[in-house]
Design an enzyme around this catalytic site. Sequence first.
Site, PDB file in Angstrom:
ATOM      1  CG  ASN A   3      -1.799   1.210   1.320  1.00  0.00           C
ATOM      2  OD1 ASN A   3      -2.402   1.601   0.316  1.00  0.00           O
ATOM      3  ND2 ASN A   3      -1.900   1.830   2.484  1.00  0.00           N
ATOM      4  CG  HIS A  14      -0.600   6.429   4.712  1.00  0.00           C
ATOM      5  ND1 HIS A  14      -1.974   6.466   4.679  1.00  0.00           N
ATOM      6  CD2 HIS A  14      -0.216   7.286   5.686  1.00  0.00           C
ATOM      7  CE1 HIS A  14      -2.407   7.299   5.620  1.00  0.00           C
ATOM      8  NE2 HIS A  14      -1.366   7.809   6.244  1.00  0.00           N
ATOM      9  CG  ASP A  69      -2.839   3.408   6.908  1.00  0.00           C
ATOM     10  OD1 ASP A  69      -2.798   2.950   5.762  1.00  0.00           O
ATOM     11  OD2 ASP A  69      -3.604   4.332   7.241  1.00  0.00           O
ATOM     12  CD  GLU A 117       0.999   9.715  -2.242  1.00  0.00           C
ATOM     13  OE1 GLU A 117       0.311   8.862  -2.826  1.00  0.00           O
ATOM     14  OE2 GLU A 117       0.486  10.643  -1.591  1.00  0.00           O
TER      15      GLU A 117
HETATM   16  C1  GRF Z   1      -2.697   8.755  -2.478  1.00  0.00           C
HETATM   17  O1  GRF Z   1      -2.486   9.950  -1.811  1.00  0.00           O
HETATM   18  C2  GRF Z   1      -2.296   7.569  -1.643  1.00  0.00           C
HETATM   19  O2  GRF Z   1      -1.247   7.846  -0.786  1.00  0.00           O
HETATM   20  C3  GRF Z   1      -3.538   7.300  -0.861  1.00  0.00           C
HETATM   21  O3  GRF Z   1      -4.593   7.555  -1.762  1.00  0.00           O
HETATM   22  C4  GRF Z   1      -4.175   8.505  -2.721  1.00  0.00           C
HETATM   23  C5  GRF Z   1      -4.443   7.945  -4.077  1.00  0.00           C
HETATM   24  O4  GRF Z   1      -4.177   8.892  -5.073  1.00  0.00           O
HETATM   25  N1  GRF Z   1      -3.523   5.958  -0.336  1.00  0.00           N
HETATM   26  P1  GRF Z   1      -4.188   8.474  -6.595  1.00  0.00           P
HETATM   27  O5  GRF Z   1      -5.575   7.952  -6.891  1.00  0.00           O
HETATM   28  O6  GRF Z   1      -3.150   7.425  -6.784  1.00  0.00           O
HETATM   29  O7  GRF Z   1      -3.892   9.721  -7.360  1.00  0.00           O
END
Ligand code: GRF
Length: 211
Positions: free
Chosen positions: A109, A111, A152, A181
Amino acid sequence: MKIAVMVSGQGRGSNLGAIIQGCASGEIAGEVALVIGTRADAPALQRARDAGINTSVVSPKKYEGDDNGYAAALLRVLERANPGLICLAGYMRKLPDGVLNSYSGRVMNIHNALLPLFGGKGMFGEHVHRAVLESGMKVSGCTVHFVDEQYDAGPIIIQSAVPVMDDDTASTLAARVLVQEHASYVRAIKLYAEGRLRLEGRRVVGAYSAP
Ligand code: GRF
């Protein structure tokens, strides 16, 4: 390695896009074989269809109060794709135990904060960034982790930090974190696909080693 990506609600799918791109560029030795959503109208699913990727919708609403039924429906769809890794990317629910048991150690996952801070139930989207701003912390960031049966809380694979600026709002901070991310998720999946991640107790070893 085949990858299944799970999204929920009306997820925009920017992490999904980064993973697709990471596979297309060859950085990840793998392919996104399936994207599973909870709602047919999610932009993330459209993004997958545009990239020629198989999609499925498994609605948890249909299985309200029946975790085993939801797990069985997900497993039926997953088994057809036979993924080596499941990536949650904006999947805002707890993955049912039935799926976790079948894919133990093979679910990741992303986060949008530095776990174990600012995680858990209700901590998603802008709620997370607002909580970070309210806390007064001067750094935030993102965490890629293996998924276990708690929200988480699974073993951390990669983290990336960004500064919190004086004039940040939840959305400016979110944008700064989101860049990290994408890079972090692609890197974690790349390492996994190359068999370079190892679990030692609660620690994941292999992402941070001396050159
Ligand atoms: C991201 O901020 C991720 O960290 C969280 O959900 C969001 C998803 O964003 N778990 P996206 O749909 O990938 O743009």
